[in-house]
Design an enzyme around this catalytic site. Structure first.
Site, PDB file in Angstrom:
ATOM      1  N   ASP A 256       5.575  -0.624  -0.125  1.00 17.42           N
ATOM      2  CA  ASP A 256       4.149  -0.778  -0.418  1.00 17.42           C
ATOM      3  C   ASP A 256       3.535   0.596  -0.622  1.00 17.42           C
ATOM      4  O   ASP A 256       3.981   1.584  -0.017  1.00 17.42           O
ATOM      5  CB  ASP A 256       3.421  -1.449   0.749  1.00 17.42           C
ATOM      6  CG  ASP A 256       3.293  -2.952   0.576  1.00 17.42           C
ATOM      7  OD1 ASP A 256       3.766  -3.461  -0.450  1.00 17.42           O
ATOM      8  OD2 ASP A 256       2.737  -3.599   1.481  1.00 17.42           O
ATOM      9  N   ILE A 257       2.512   0.673  -1.465  1.00 13.23           N
ATOM     10  CA  ILE A 257       1.726   1.903  -1.599  1.00 13.23           C
ATOM     11  C   ILE A 257       0.707   1.919  -0.463  1.00 13.23           C
ATOM     12  O   ILE A 257      -0.081   0.984  -0.307  1.00 13.23           O
ATOM     13  CB  ILE A 257       1.025   1.959  -2.963  1.00 13.23           C
ATOM     14  CG1 ILE A 257       2.066   1.925  -4.087  1.00 13.23           C
ATOM     15  CG2 ILE A 257       0.147   3.207  -3.071  1.00 13.23           C
ATOM     16  CD1 ILE A 257       1.467   1.793  -5.473  1.00 13.23           C
ATOM     17  N   GLU A 302       0.645  -4.405  -4.718  1.00 16.35           N
ATOM     18  CA  GLU A 302       1.182  -3.042  -4.610  1.00 16.35           C
ATOM     19  C   GLU A 302       2.567  -3.053  -3.981  1.00 16.35           C
ATOM     20  O   GLU A 302       3.043  -2.034  -3.490  1.00 16.35           O
ATOM     21  CB  GLU A 302       0.232  -2.145  -3.807  1.00 16.35           C
ATOM     22  CG  GLU A 302       0.128  -2.433  -2.325  1.00 16.35           C
ATOM     23  CD  GLU A 302      -0.902  -3.514  -1.976  1.00 16.35           C
ATOM     24  OE1 GLU A 302      -1.305  -3.556  -0.808  1.00 16.35           O
ATOM     25  OE2 GLU A 302      -1.304  -4.293  -2.863  1.00 16.35           O
TER      26      GLU A 302
END
Length: 382
Positions: A256-257, A302
């Site tokens: 994940d960002i 994301e």
């Protein structure tokens, strides 16, 4: 007594030229149908062969079978020239429309094999015809590359086809001594066949390109140019089944960002899109430098996944670390703003206890969740 069923001009009143047109179109249609099936079969089974390579080999084999089977019934007869237009159409189809490139050293054995098969080694006219045919193939290759995208491409195509067709039919006239009227008629038929071939194949190609675009939209994320969740699901099912069957390792990286919602809320969704695009490009660059067969999937807003067949946990962790470090050095510039990016990553490998792909997915997801819950910007491997 019943009259036998015949397919002759006297019974059907169909000129040979018309039946020839439908025969050629039927042969080409059969090629596209069988090639599409073969291509789909390879894709579904993830066979490691490029579409262009498959197209080249299948095209050559298909047309060689076609040409040899057409010539067999008339070998050694005075009408051995009758199917020459079909052979020339096969050459045009392979050289121009399939854009198949054959190395120079393959031509002599192919030509010799055909001349031995056809019993024409002792005829000088046949040698002239063979040399002209090879030149025809090479010139068709060349004009395909040079003029294909230009508006007048069809004029160049027809000009080359008409000129070479006339020369090759002249060789046949010199060998078989048929009339000039027959020469002109067969040459005209070839010109008409070439026009029909160009129109028909362009129609099929346009339809095929549309299907490719639709297929790409169905399996790709348009924003990041990565594979999408549908493609991930399909690949995961296949790789999970293969790993279970062969007992080869299968690993996964999920990331994940960090604080992505904050990026959207602070800088706007266009900035968020830019972050997604540059992160995806950075990760794909790492994968390309490591193993070009590995694919990146965008499976959520994301969230991204990478499936790694035949990778154990140690090698997978090394790739995850390379991705982690590359993205942590990334700064996304949006207008006057500079946005620093980091990742949280979960890594795991498939276990014999995994009864389904979802069992495997959930374990990797738990590792990612652990990394996010314990400060983010870290890798959890388990």
């Amino acid at each position: 007594m019943k009259k036998g069923f015949t397919m002759t001009w006297s019974e059907w009143q169909v000129p040979p030229f018309i039946s020839s047109v439908f025969f050629i179109l039927g042969v080409l249609t059969l090629y596209w149908v069988t090639f599409t099936w073969l291509e789909t079969w390879c894709h579904r089974r993830h066979v490691a062969i490029a579409d262009d390579v498959l197209n080249a080999w299948y095209g050559v084999i298909y047309m060689l079978v076609f040409v040899f089977s057409m010539q067999t019934p008339i070998l050694g007869r005075a009408i051995a020239w009758e199917f020459m237009n079909f052979q020339l159409i096969a050459v045009i189809f392979c050289a121009y429309f399939l854009n198949i490139h054959i190395s120079g050293y393959f031509f002599p054995p192919i030509v010799l094999a055909y001349m031995v098969f056809n019993g024409s080694l002792r005829y000088w006219q046949s040698w002239g015809y063979a040399i002209t045919l090879v030149a025809f193939f090479l010139v068709m290759n060349w004009i395909r590359v040079k003029f294909h995208d230009q508006r007048h491409a069809w004029l160049v195509y027809m000009g080359v086809g008409v000129a070479f067709g006339g020369v090759m039919w002249l060789w046949m006239k010199l060998k078989f001594h048929f009339s000039w009227a027959t020469f002109q008629q067969e040459w005209l038929y070839l010109v008409i066949f070439e026009l029909l071939l160009y129109a028909y194949v362009n129609m099929l190609t346009h339809d095929g390109e549309l299907k490719v675009r639709l297929s790409r939209l169905a399996s790709h994320d348009t924003l990041t140019q990565t594979q999408n969740f549908s493609a991930y699901t399909s690949a995961m099912k296949f790789l999970f089944r293969e790993s279970s069957r062969t007992d080869q390792p299968l690993s996964m990286i999920m990331f994940d960002i960090d604080h992505f919602k904050q990026v959207n809320d602070t800088y706007g969704h266009s900035a968020g899109d830019a972050v997604l695009q540059q992160v995806a490009a950075t990760v794909k660059s790492v994968l390309t430098n490591t193993d070009s067969k590995l694919k990146l999937y965008r499976t959520g807003g994301e969230e991204f996944n990478i499936l790694l067949p035949n990778y154990d946990l140690s090698r997978t962790s090394q790739i995850a670390t390379a991705i982690f470090e590359a993205v942590n050095r990334l700064t996304v510039t949006v207008g006057t703003q500079e946005i620093r990016v980091s990742l949280s990553i979960g890594v795991s490998t498939m276990l014999t206890a995994d009864a389904s792909p979802m069992d495997f997915y959930n374990r990797v997801d738990q590792n990612l969740y652990y990394a996010k819950q314990h400060g983010r910007k870290q890798i959890t491997v388990a």
